[in-house]
Design a protein around this motif. Sequence first.
Motif, PDB file in Angstrom:
ATOM      1  N   ILE A 136       7.710  -3.021 -72.728  1.00  0.00           N
ATOM      2  CA  ILE A 136       6.655  -2.287 -72.019  1.00  0.00           C
ATOM      3  C   ILE A 136       6.007  -1.262 -72.951  1.00  0.00           C
ATOM      4  O   ILE A 136       4.781  -1.105 -72.980  1.00  0.00           O
ATOM      5  N   GLY A 137       6.834  -0.555 -73.734  1.00  0.00           N
ATOM      6  CA  GLY A 137       6.294   0.422 -74.674  1.00  0.00           C
ATOM      7  C   GLY A 137       5.399  -0.220 -75.721  1.00  0.00           C
ATOM      8  O   GLY A 137       4.321   0.295 -76.042  1.00  0.00           O
ATOM      9  N   ALA A 138       5.828  -1.358 -76.259  1.00  0.00           N
ATOM     10  CA  ALA A 138       5.023  -2.058 -77.260  1.00  0.00           C
ATOM     11  C   ALA A 138       3.721  -2.571 -76.655  1.00  0.00           C
ATOM     12  O   ALA A 138       2.650  -2.471 -77.274  1.00  0.00           O
ATOM     13  N   LEU A 139       3.781  -3.121 -75.435  1.00  0.00           N
ATOM     14  CA  LEU A 139       2.591  -3.663 -74.784  1.00  0.00           C
ATOM     15  C   LEU A 139       1.580  -2.567 -74.466  1.00  0.00           C
ATOM     16  O   LEU A 139       0.367  -2.718 -74.724  1.00  0.00           O
ATOM     17  N   LEU A 140       2.054  -1.451 -73.931  1.00  0.00           N
ATOM     18  CA  LEU A 140       1.155  -0.342 -73.612  1.00  0.00           C
ATOM     19  C   LEU A 140       0.495   0.216 -74.871  1.00  0.00           C
ATOM     20  O   LEU A 140      -0.712   0.500 -74.892  1.00  0.00           O
ATOM     21  N   THR A 141       1.277   0.356 -75.931  1.00  0.00           N
ATOM     22  CA  THR A 141       0.739   0.889 -77.185  1.00  0.00           C
ATOM     23  C   THR A 141      -0.289  -0.057 -77.781  1.00  0.00           C
ATOM     24  O   THR A 141      -1.371   0.365 -78.202  1.00  0.00           O
ATOM     25  N   MET A 142       0.025  -1.349 -77.807  1.00  0.00           N
ATOM     26  CA  MET A 142      -0.891  -2.346 -78.352  1.00  0.00           C
ATOM     27  C   MET A 142      -2.212  -2.358 -77.575  1.00  0.00           C
ATOM     28  O   MET A 142      -3.303  -2.374 -78.153  1.00  0.00           O
ATOM     29  N   THR A 143      -2.124  -2.328 -76.256  1.00  0.00           N
ATOM     30  CA  THR A 143      -3.322  -2.336 -75.414  1.00  0.00           C
ATOM     31  C   THR A 143      -4.152  -1.075 -75.636  1.00  0.00           C
ATOM     32  O   THR A 143      -5.390  -1.128 -75.745  1.00  0.00           O
ATOM     33  N   MET A 144      -3.476   0.068 -75.739  1.00  0.00           N
ATOM     34  CA  MET A 144      -4.181   1.334 -75.936  1.00  0.00           C
ATOM     35  C   MET A 144      -4.920   1.356 -77.271  1.00  0.00           C
ATOM     36  O   MET A 144      -6.103   1.720 -77.340  1.00  0.00           O
ATOM     37  N   VAL A 145      -4.227   0.942 -78.343  1.00  0.00           N
ATOM     38  CA  VAL A 145      -4.856   0.934 -79.670  1.00  0.00           C
ATOM     39  C   VAL A 145      -6.049  -0.014 -79.700  1.00  0.00           C
ATOM     40  O   VAL A 145      -7.112   0.316 -80.240  1.00  0.00           O
ATOM     41  N   TYR A 146      -5.883  -1.178 -79.100  1.00  0.00           N
ATOM     42  CA  TYR A 146      -6.965  -2.173 -79.116  1.00  0.00           C
ATOM     43  C   TYR A 146      -8.193  -1.652 -78.370  1.00  0.00           C
ATOM     44  O   TYR A 146      -9.322  -1.788 -78.847  1.00  0.00           O
ATOM     45  N   ARG A 147      -7.982  -1.042 -77.212  1.00  0.00           N
ATOM     46  CA  ARG A 147      -9.116  -0.563 -76.421  1.00  0.00           C
ATOM     47  C   ARG A 147      -9.787   0.643 -77.054  1.00  0.00           C
ATOM     48  O   ARG A 147     -11.007   0.804 -76.988  1.00  0.00           O
ATOM     49  N   ILE A 148      -9.012   1.509 -77.685  1.00  0.00           N
ATOM     50  CA  ILE A 148      -9.591   2.684 -78.334  1.00  0.00           C
ATOM     51  C   ILE A 148     -10.427   2.291 -79.546  1.00  0.00           C
ATOM     52  O   ILE A 148     -11.510   2.833 -79.776  1.00  0.00           O
ATOM     53  N   SER A 149      -9.918   1.336 -80.335  1.00  0.00           N
ATOM     54  CA  SER A 149     -10.551   1.034 -81.624  1.00  0.00           C
ATOM     55  C   SER A 149     -11.597  -0.079 -81.575  1.00  0.00           C
ATOM     56  O   SER A 149     -12.293  -0.302 -82.563  1.00  0.00           O
ATOM     57  N   THR A 151     -15.019  -1.841 -79.931  1.00  0.00           N
ATOM     58  CA  THR A 151     -16.235  -1.680 -79.136  1.00  0.00           C
ATOM     59  C   THR A 151     -17.139  -2.880 -79.355  1.00  0.00           C
ATOM     60  O   THR A 151     -17.456  -3.229 -80.504  1.00  0.00           O
ATOM     61  N   ASN A 152     -17.530  -3.527 -78.249  1.00  0.00           N
ATOM     62  CA  ASN A 152     -18.382  -4.719 -78.325  1.00  0.00           C
ATOM     63  C   ASN A 152     -17.804  -5.792 -79.245  1.00  0.00           C
ATOM     64  O   ASN A 152     -18.525  -6.440 -80.007  1.00  0.00           O
ATOM     65  N   GLY A 153     -16.486  -5.938 -79.186  1.00  0.00           N
ATOM     66  CA  GLY A 153     -15.836  -6.987 -79.968  1.00  0.00           C
ATOM     67  C   GLY A 153     -15.607  -6.643 -81.420  1.00  0.00           C
ATOM     68  O   GLY A 153     -15.066  -7.450 -82.173  1.00  0.00           O
ATOM     69  N   LYS A 154     -16.006  -5.429 -81.860  1.00  0.00           N
ATOM     70  CA  LYS A 154     -15.830  -5.018 -83.256  1.00  0.00           C
ATOM     71  C   LYS A 154     -14.807  -3.883 -83.322  1.00  0.00           C
ATOM     72  O   LYS A 154     -14.859  -2.937 -82.546  1.00  0.00           O
ATOM     73  N   THR A 155     -13.892  -4.000 -84.279  1.00  0.00           N
ATOM     74  CA  THR A 155     -12.824  -3.013 -84.421  1.00  0.00           C
ATOM     75  C   THR A 155     -13.144  -2.026 -85.524  1.00  0.00           C
ATOM     76  O   THR A 155     -13.448  -2.416 -86.656  1.00  0.00           O
ATOM     77  N   ASN A 156     -13.100  -0.750 -85.194  1.00  0.00           N
ATOM     78  CA  ASN A 156     -13.282   0.311 -86.172  1.00  0.00           C
ATOM     79  C   ASN A 156     -11.925   0.604 -86.807  1.00  0.00           C
ATOM     80  O   ASN A 156     -11.006   1.093 -86.141  1.00  0.00           O
ATOM     81  N   LEU A 162      -6.212   5.936 -87.002  1.00  0.00           N
ATOM     82  CA  LEU A 162      -6.036   7.276 -86.457  1.00  0.00           C
ATOM     83  C   LEU A 162      -5.388   7.236 -85.077  1.00  0.00           C
ATOM     84  O   LEU A 162      -4.563   8.100 -84.754  1.00  0.00           O
ATOM     85  N   SER A 163      -5.757   6.259 -84.268  1.00  0.00           N
ATOM     86  CA  SER A 163      -5.110   6.133 -82.962  1.00  0.00           C
ATOM     87  C   SER A 163      -3.634   5.797 -83.139  1.00  0.00           C
ATOM     88  O   SER A 163      -2.783   6.289 -82.388  1.00  0.00           O
ATOM     89  N   GLY A 164      -3.315   4.970 -84.142  1.00  0.00           N
ATOM     90  CA  GLY A 164      -1.916   4.666 -84.445  1.00  0.00           C
ATOM     91  C   GLY A 164      -1.155   5.902 -84.877  1.00  0.00           C
ATOM     92  O   GLY A 164      -0.013   6.131 -84.462  1.00  0.00           O
ATOM     93  N   VAL A 165      -1.799   6.725 -85.702  1.00  0.00           N
ATOM     94  CA  VAL A 165      -1.173   7.978 -86.152  1.00  0.00           C
ATOM     95  C   VAL A 165      -0.933   8.907 -84.963  1.00  0.00           C
ATOM     96  O   VAL A 165       0.142   9.524 -84.836  1.00  0.00           O
ATOM     97  N   ALA A 166      -1.938   9.018 -84.078  1.00  0.00           N
ATOM     98  CA  ALA A 166      -1.813   9.901 -82.917  1.00  0.00           C
ATOM     99  C   ALA A 166      -0.697   9.431 -81.991  1.00  0.00           C
ATOM    100  O   ALA A 166       0.122  10.243 -81.522  1.00  0.00           O
ATOM    101  N   ILE A 167      -0.650   8.127 -81.724  1.00  0.00           N
ATOM    102  CA  ILE A 167       0.378   7.582 -80.837  1.00  0.00           C
ATOM    103  C   ILE A 167       1.759   7.757 -81.462  1.00  0.00           C
ATOM    104  O   ILE A 167       2.732   8.118 -80.779  1.00  0.00           O
ATOM    105  N   THR A 168       1.861   7.505 -82.768  1.00  0.00           N
ATOM    106  CA  THR A 168       3.139   7.691 -83.466  1.00  0.00           C
ATOM    107  C   THR A 168       3.601   9.142 -83.391  1.00  0.00           C
ATOM    108  O   THR A 168       4.785   9.429 -83.178  1.00  0.00           O
TER     109      THR A 168
END
Length: 344
Positions: A136-149, A151-156, A162-168
């Motif tokens: 559950i922790g891995a799934l929530l983190t993966m979903t959060m990082v993907y949605r944050i980074s 936009t319109n199918g393109k990953t920043n 930075l989202s990975g650093v913040a979550i870590t």
Amino acid sequence: MQNKLPLYIFLSLIVLILLAVTSLYMGVYEFEKHSFLEIFVALWNDDNSIPASDKFVLVNLRLPRIVMAILVGSALAVSGTCLQGMFKNPLASPDLIGITMGASLFAAISIVLGSYIKPYIPEFFHFSMLSIAAFIGALLTMTMVYRISTTNGKTNVIVMLLSGVAITAMAGATTGFLIYLSKEEQLRDLTFWNLGSLGGASWTKNGILAVIILFAFSILITKGKALNAMMLGERDAQHLGIPVEKIKKRIVVLTALMVGTCVAFSGTIGFVGLIVPYILRLLFKSNYHIILPMSAIFGSILLLSADTISRTIAAPSEIPIGILTAFMGAPIFIVILIRSKKSL
């Protein structure tokens, strides 16, 4: 090059088998003078030609640990390869974007607060609560990082890192607070998760790992051509008939499942999902049709080598395997950053 894939797989498997056999004989305990073939035949026939102590160390300690190193290394490497293909960036790996730490946090919650949670969940799930929490922790983190980074199918990429650093950071702080609250036995378990170790390997855990990994591999390993198409751009991949969104969802769920299960059984082992794809791209460029199946074998070779070193280099003590993989992975991460700094 693709026509030679069976040859590459065969040669890599030979290296893995030789490494596994060598690892059997390395450690503090020394077997009596028996060849591997003699030991195998004795175990198969269940006779008394080898001492009971040799059998115990071999069957209950060394073999389960070797098998777990092969399974966990393979799962982490394939997870990293799939994430890098999905994000179209060599910096994406389960530990760098926070998935591993997210799984570790929920595992820590399960360890420290499990006695308070168990009365509210069915008894059937008590045995596997730690694994479920890590997933559950891995799934929530993966979903959060993907949605944050994305936009319109393109990953920043910068936002992803930075989202990975913040979550870590948040997960690390929460884990630290749980360590402060934990009792002595819980503190030992938390230390195990944070440093990573294969010392708790057993045939039961390996059976669970094998089922989950084989299920995930049956879906992910065949996605090499789809990831190659997605490297051209998601729109171009869709024009070629690739179900991009469906593949993304499968990668997110199955990666979280594998990483969560690995964290539950072996703790935090970082950088495997970064090192292996990087080495394979140097050999085979960005052809995921070759890289995906090869990463499954190279991940096993890397982690089995690291585990063998961890239990022999400072014998009779054991160096946590997460420390060794970090020592190997950090320089490679710096190299990738230097090579990618223009695009970042």
